[in-house]
Write an enzyme that holds these catalytic residues in place. Structure first.
Site, PDB file in Angstrom:
ATOM      1  N   CYS A 233       0.864  -1.190   0.000  1.00  0.00           N
ATOM      2  CA  CYS A 233       0.000   0.000   0.000  1.00  0.00           C
ATOM      3  C   CYS A 233       0.896   1.233   0.000  1.00  0.00           C
ATOM      4  O   CYS A 233       1.886   1.276   0.746  1.00  0.00           O
ATOM      5  CB  CYS A 233      -0.888  -0.020   1.244  1.00  0.00           C
ATOM      6  SG  CYS A 233      -1.933   1.440   1.413  1.00  0.00           S
TER       7      CYS A 233
ATOM      8  N   HIS B  24     -10.161   1.621   1.562  1.00  0.00           N
ATOM      9  CA  HIS B  24      -9.657   2.938   1.998  1.00  0.00           C
ATOM     10  C   HIS B  24     -10.801   3.933   2.187  1.00  0.00           C
ATOM     11  O   HIS B  24     -10.704   4.838   3.027  1.00  0.00           O
ATOM     12  CB  HIS B  24      -8.650   3.501   0.998  1.00  0.00           C
ATOM     13  CG  HIS B  24      -7.266   2.934   1.121  1.00  0.00           C
ATOM     14  ND1 HIS B  24      -6.547   2.989   2.296  1.00  0.00           N
ATOM     15  CD2 HIS B  24      -6.469   2.307   0.220  1.00  0.00           C
ATOM     16  CE1 HIS B  24      -5.356   2.411   2.098  1.00  0.00           C
ATOM     17  NE2 HIS B  24      -5.287   1.980   0.855  1.00  0.00           N
TER      18      HIS B  24
ATOM     19  N   HIS C 297      -9.226  -3.450  -2.326  1.00  0.00           N
ATOM     20  CA  HIS C 297      -8.244  -2.758  -1.478  1.00  0.00           C
ATOM     21  C   HIS C 297      -8.540  -1.252  -1.451  1.00  0.00           C
ATOM     22  O   HIS C 297      -8.514  -0.626  -0.373  1.00  0.00           O
ATOM     23  CB  HIS C 297      -6.831  -3.042  -2.023  1.00  0.00           C
ATOM     24  CG  HIS C 297      -5.711  -2.330  -1.329  1.00  0.00           C
ATOM     25  ND1 HIS C 297      -4.677  -2.988  -0.681  1.00  0.00           N
ATOM     26  CD2 HIS C 297      -5.433  -1.007  -1.180  1.00  0.00           C
ATOM     27  CE1 HIS C 297      -3.838  -2.107  -0.164  1.00  0.00           C
ATOM     28  NE2 HIS C 297      -4.263  -0.879  -0.462  1.00  0.00           N
ATOM     29  N   GLU C 298      -8.853  -0.682  -2.622  1.00  0.00           N
ATOM     30  CA  GLU C 298      -9.081   0.771  -2.686  1.00  0.00           C
ATOM     31  C   GLU C 298     -10.422   1.162  -2.063  1.00  0.00           C
ATOM     32  O   GLU C 298     -10.509   2.186  -1.374  1.00  0.00           O
ATOM     33  CB  GLU C 298      -8.984   1.271  -4.134  1.00  0.00           C
ATOM     34  CG  GLU C 298      -7.649   0.990  -4.830  1.00  0.00           C
ATOM     35  CD  GLU C 298      -6.416   1.342  -4.013  1.00  0.00           C
ATOM     36  OE1 GLU C 298      -6.483   2.306  -3.219  1.00  0.00           O
ATOM     37  OE2 GLU C 298      -5.388   0.646  -4.129  1.00  0.00           O
TER      38      GLU C 298
HETATM   39  C1  4LI Z   1       6.608  -1.866 -11.128  1.00  0.00           C
HETATM   40  C2  4LI Z   1       6.086  -1.378 -12.327  1.00  0.00           C
HETATM   41  C3  4LI Z   1       5.492  -9.027  -4.696  1.00  0.00           C
HETATM   42  C4  4LI Z   1       5.392  -8.268  -3.522  1.00  0.00           C
HETATM   43  C5  4LI Z   1       4.390  -9.240  -5.500  1.00  0.00           C
HETATM   44  C6  4LI Z   1       5.778  -2.492 -10.203  1.00  0.00           C
HETATM   45  C7  4LI Z   1       4.748  -1.547 -12.600  1.00  0.00           C
HETATM   46  C8  4LI Z   1       4.154  -7.672  -3.181  1.00  0.00           C
HETATM   47  C9  4LI Z   1       3.164  -8.644  -5.186  1.00  0.00           C
HETATM   48  C10 4LI Z   1       4.422  -2.652 -10.455  1.00  0.00           C
HETATM   49  C11 4LI Z   1       3.038  -7.874  -4.014  1.00  0.00           C
HETATM   50  C12 4LI Z   1       3.921  -2.169 -11.678  1.00  0.00           C
HETATM   51  C13 4LI Z   1       1.474  -4.663  -6.104  1.00  0.00           C
HETATM   52  C14 4LI Z   1      -0.227  -4.457  -4.582  1.00  0.00           C
HETATM   53  C15 4LI Z   1       1.324  -6.140  -4.341  1.00  0.00           C
HETATM   54  C16 4LI Z   1       4.051  -6.868  -1.951  1.00  0.00           C
HETATM   55  C17 4LI Z   1      -0.978  -1.439  -4.911  1.00  0.00           C
HETATM   56  C18 4LI Z   1       4.145  -4.330  -8.660  1.00  0.00           C
HETATM   57  C19 4LI Z   1       2.699  -2.345  -8.760  1.00  0.00           C
HETATM   58  C20 4LI Z   1       3.102  -5.098  -7.922  1.00  0.00           C
HETATM   59  C21 4LI Z   1       1.627  -3.086  -8.044  1.00  0.00           C
HETATM   60  C22 4LI Z   1      -3.251  -2.309  -4.304  1.00  0.00           C
HETATM   61  C23 4LI Z   1      -2.316  -4.468  -3.282  1.00  0.00           C
HETATM   62  C24 4LI Z   1      -1.900  -2.663  -4.889  1.00  0.00           C
HETATM   63  C25 4LI Z   1       1.983  -8.890  -6.100  1.00  0.00           C
HETATM   64  C26 4LI Z   1       4.246  -6.841   0.484  1.00  0.00           C
HETATM   65  C27 4LI Z   1       0.785  -0.143  -3.866  1.00  0.00           C
HETATM   66  N1  4LI Z   1       0.383  -3.992  -5.679  1.00  0.00           N
HETATM   67  N2  4LI Z   1       1.962  -5.709  -5.437  1.00  0.00           N
HETATM   68  N3  4LI Z   1       0.222  -5.509  -3.876  1.00  0.00           N
HETATM   69  N4  4LI Z   1       3.559  -3.280  -9.496  1.00  0.00           N
HETATM   70  N5  4LI Z   1       2.120  -4.239  -7.266  1.00  0.00           N
HETATM   71  N6  4LI Z   1      -1.373  -3.824  -4.177  1.00  0.00           N
HETATM   72  N7  4LI Z   1       1.809  -7.252  -3.676  1.00  0.00           N
HETATM   73  N8  4LI Z   1       4.268  -7.522  -0.793  1.00  0.00           N
HETATM   74  N9  4LI Z   1      -0.122  -1.278  -3.899  1.00  0.00           N
HETATM   75  O1  4LI Z   1       3.710  -5.711  -2.006  1.00  0.00           O
HETATM   76  O2  4LI Z   1      -1.046  -0.652  -5.837  1.00  0.00           O
HETATM   77  S1  4LI Z   1      -3.906  -3.932  -3.912  1.00  0.00           S
HETATM   78 CL1  4LI Z   1       2.246  -2.341 -12.063  1.00  0.00          CL
HETATM   79 NI    NI Z   2      -3.617   1.095  -0.027  1.00  0.00          NI
END
Ligand code: 4LI
Ligand code: NI
EC number: 3.5.1.88
Length: 190
Positions: free
Chosen positions: A114, A161, A157-158
């Site tokens: 997040c 919030h 998730h959003e």
């Molecule tokens: C770079 C360029 C590994 C760790 C895998 C990165 C483009 C985690 C996952 C991204 C994890 C992009 C994401 C979310 C997780 C982890 C969010 C990478 C961005 C993967 C998005 C809202 C939860 C969303 C899958 C603690 C900021 N996003 N990974 N969770 N990506 N991203 N969430 N989990 N472990 N969070 O975070 O936007 S729902 Cl697209």
């Molecule tokens: Ni969040």
């Protein structure tokens, strides 16, 4: 443009408030914020822009995360096919509401991150695998959209919030990696 300096972090009281319903049509200021939230996500996913402005990558952001307690979220989920330029799901959702959902649950194998949480919180976050979400789009049109898997997780998730809920509220404190019968793990290779 929005940067990480605009994103409030856990401990800020706005993140625990129930956000207010938006009245339509949006004001120019609200439309501007909507555009900027979606732009933030696109910027954060672009390696050069993200590095230049020190943006953490995200696929979703909710207005309360930029300290605006209104029911608006932006989602930008890229396609998992690198050949495909169209995102899997992208847009601003105003007054979003989950009108139906599957019994089956899913969760990300690596847990959730997040933009408002500067630490890793291990554990599975159970989410509905499929949802139907109703919302008003940026043009003022009511939309009904069926989503599954990762885009469905992001929208849940959003929307959390907007209700003052953080992803880790859903993690089982006694056994963060507990896997009930009807909880499928998403995203791991095995
Ligand atoms: C770079 C360029 C590994 C760790 C895998 C990165 C483009 C985690 C996952 C991204 C994890 C992009 C994401 C979310 C997780 C982890 C969010 C990478 C961005 C993967 C998005 C809202 C939860 C969303 C899958 C603690 C900021 N996003 N990974 N969770 N990506 N991203 N969430 N989990 N472990 N969070 O975070 O936007 S729902 Cl697209
Ligand atoms: Ni969040």
């Amino acid at each position: 443009m929005l940067t990480m300096n605009d994103v409030i972090r856990e401990g800020h009281p706005t993140l625990r408030k129930v956000a207010g319903k938006m009245t339509l049509p949006l004001t120019d200021e609200e439309k501007d914020l909507a555009d900027k939230m979606l732009e933030f996500l696109k910027n954060s996913q672009d390696p050069e822009t993200a590095e230049k402005y020190e943006l953490r990558p995200g696929v979703g952001i909710a207005a309360p995360q930029v300290n605006v307690s209104k029911r608006m979220i932006a989602v930008h989920v890229p396609s998992d096919d690198p050949e495909e330029s169209e995102p899997e799901f992208s847009g601003v959702l105003i007054n979003p509401k989950i009108v139906s959902h599957s019994v089956q649950q899913t969760c990300l194998s690596e847990g959730e991150g997040c933009l408002s949480v500067d630490r890793e919180v291990p554990g599975y976050v159970p989410r509905h695998k499929r949802i139907k979400v109703e919302y008003v789009d940026i043009d003022g049109n009511t939309q009904k959209k069926r989503l599954k898997n990762f885009p469905a997780i992001v929208v849940q998730h959003e929307i959390d919030h907007l209700n003052g809920v953080m992803f880790y509220d859903h993690i089982d404190p006694d056994n963060p990696l507990a896997l009930p019968d009807d909880l499928e793990v998403l995203g791991s290779a095995e």
